[in-house]
Design a protein around this motif. Structure first.
Motif, PDB file in Angstrom:
ATOM      1  N   GLY A   1      -3.075  -5.179  -6.740  1.00  0.00           N
ATOM      2  CA  GLY A   1      -3.623  -6.460  -6.676  1.00  0.00           C
ATOM      3  C   GLY A   1      -3.472  -7.529  -5.690  1.00  0.00           C
ATOM      4  O   GLY A   1      -3.713  -8.525  -6.387  1.00  0.00           O
TER       5      GLY A   1
ATOM      6  N   TYR B   1      -7.505  -8.252  -6.407  1.00  0.00           N
ATOM      7  CA  TYR B   1      -7.826  -9.425  -7.442  1.00  0.00           C
ATOM      8  C   TYR B   1      -7.413  -9.989  -7.112  1.00  0.00           C
ATOM      9  O   TYR B   1      -7.532 -11.550  -8.640  1.00  0.00           O
ATOM     10  CB  TYR B   1      -7.217  -8.070  -8.712  1.00  0.00           C
TER      11      TYR B   1
ATOM     12  N   TYR C   1      -3.539 -11.095  -7.913  1.00  0.00           N
ATOM     13  CA  TYR C   1      -3.067 -11.733  -8.838  1.00  0.00           C
ATOM     14  C   TYR C   1      -0.970 -12.064  -8.103  1.00  0.00           C
ATOM     15  O   TYR C   1      -0.244 -11.748  -8.450  1.00  0.00           O
ATOM     16  CB  TYR C   1      -2.392 -11.550 -10.185  1.00  0.00           C
ATOM     17  N   ASP C   2      -1.063 -10.705  -7.089  1.00  0.00           N
ATOM     18  CA  ASP C   2      -0.258 -10.430  -6.723  1.00  0.00           C
ATOM     19  C   ASP C   2       0.222  -9.761  -4.985  1.00  0.00           C
ATOM     20  O   ASP C   2      -0.829  -8.795  -4.561  1.00  0.00           O
ATOM     21  CB  ASP C   2       0.393  -9.264  -7.481  1.00  0.00           C
TER      22      ASP C   2
ATOM     23  N   ARG D   1      -2.626 -17.209  -5.927  1.00  0.00           N
ATOM     24  CA  ARG D   1      -2.057 -15.942  -7.175  1.00  0.00           C
ATOM     25  C   ARG D   1      -1.178 -17.318  -8.612  1.00  0.00           C
ATOM     26  O   ARG D   1      -1.700 -16.521  -9.892  1.00  0.00           O
ATOM     27  CB  ARG D   1      -1.022 -15.627  -6.990  1.00  0.00           C
TER      28      ARG D   1
ATOM     29  N   VAL E   1      -5.101 -17.546 -10.396  1.00  0.00           N
ATOM     30  CA  VAL E   1      -5.524 -16.365 -10.817  1.00  0.00           C
ATOM     31  C   VAL E   1      -4.570 -16.355 -12.391  1.00  0.00           C
ATOM     32  O   VAL E   1      -5.146 -15.707 -12.949  1.00  0.00           O
ATOM     33  CB  VAL E   1      -5.699 -15.235 -10.076  1.00  0.00           C
ATOM     34  N   LYS E   2      -3.272 -16.821 -12.148  1.00  0.00           N
ATOM     35  CA  LYS E   2      -2.617 -15.880 -12.774  1.00  0.00           C
ATOM     36  C   LYS E   2      -2.875 -17.577 -14.447  1.00  0.00           C
ATOM     37  O   LYS E   2      -2.440 -16.703 -15.234  1.00  0.00           O
ATOM     38  CB  LYS E   2      -0.568 -16.674 -12.460  1.00  0.00           C
TER      39      LYS E   2
ATOM     40  N   TYR F   1      -3.870 -15.164 -17.641  1.00  0.00           N
ATOM     41  CA  TYR F   1      -2.183 -15.482 -18.174  1.00  0.00           C
ATOM     42  C   TYR F   1      -2.585 -16.128 -19.288  1.00  0.00           C
ATOM     43  O   TYR F   1      -1.628 -16.963 -19.872  1.00  0.00           O
ATOM     44  CB  TYR F   1      -1.322 -14.994 -17.693  1.00  0.00           C
TER      45      TYR F   1
END
Length: 196
Positions: free
Chosen positions: A43, A46, A48-49, A188, A191-192, A196
């Motif tokens: 993550g 990428y 996201y984390d 983050r 991207v979220k 999502y």
């Protein structure tokens, strides 16, 4: 690494046993924190984390500030601490190979062992890959030796190479970390929203 406690207080053998116990607890904390998950580790790359990046960066800065204070108070002599020698080509190429392996496998060497301990098959494959890589490197060492030992810089630190006061360096690094933590939160969230 030296003994955790001076040998005149606790023997070297007991110091090694204490180190093993600390290692077990460290592995347990890695697993309990979710760091044995390849998704959590990948993550970072990428976007996201960023929990892993924040935890390890925070640990490095807290350790560095602690060492400086201990040196300032006279409990630790930082000039006597071991500094691993820098071989620039080996560090750059080795770092790139490890980074690619980290992204492809989703584990660093430490977290892969933590994940193996709880039976994750992808981590087992990752550890086998590490062992194969170590075997190939050791067998072909004469071929890799000029790169491995290339561009020797000595036992230098970042503070030495930049020529700055260590206290100012830590202060500026802390400011950079705070900015980085804020920026990673923005990344983050963005991207979220996309995924999502």
């Amino acid at each position: 690494m030296g003994p955790l406690i001076p040998n005149d207080i606790i023997s070297f053998e007991w110091s090694s046993i204490i180190a093993i116990i600390i290692g077990i607890f460290f592995g347990f904390i890695l697993e309990a924190s979710g760091f044995s998950s390849s998704r959590k580790l990948a993550g970072v790359f990428y976007g996201y984390d960023f929990a892993v990046l924040k935890v390890f960066f925070t640990a490095a800065i807290v350790s560095l500030i602690g060492l400086l204070y201990m040196d300032y108070l006279g409990y630790v002599d930082m000039s006597r601490l071991y500094v691993h020698p820098t071989y620039l080509w080996g560090a750059i190429i080795g770092g790139a190979i490890m980074g690619i392996g980290f992204v492809a496998g989703g584990f660093c060497p430490g977290t892969s062992l933590s994940a193996v301990a709880i039976g994750k098959i992808d981590a087992m494959v990752n550890v086998v890959g590490i062992m194969v890589g170590v075997f190939i490197f050791s067998e072909l060492y004469p071929l890799f030796e000029p790169i491995y030992n290339g561009y020797f810089q000595g036992n230098i630190t970042l503070v030495d190479s930049l020529g700055v006061n260590p206290f100012w360096f830590v202060f500026l690094l802390t400011i950079v970390a705070i900015i980085m933590f804020f920026a990673t939160d923005l990344i983050r969230k963005r991207v979220k929203k996309v995924f999502y």
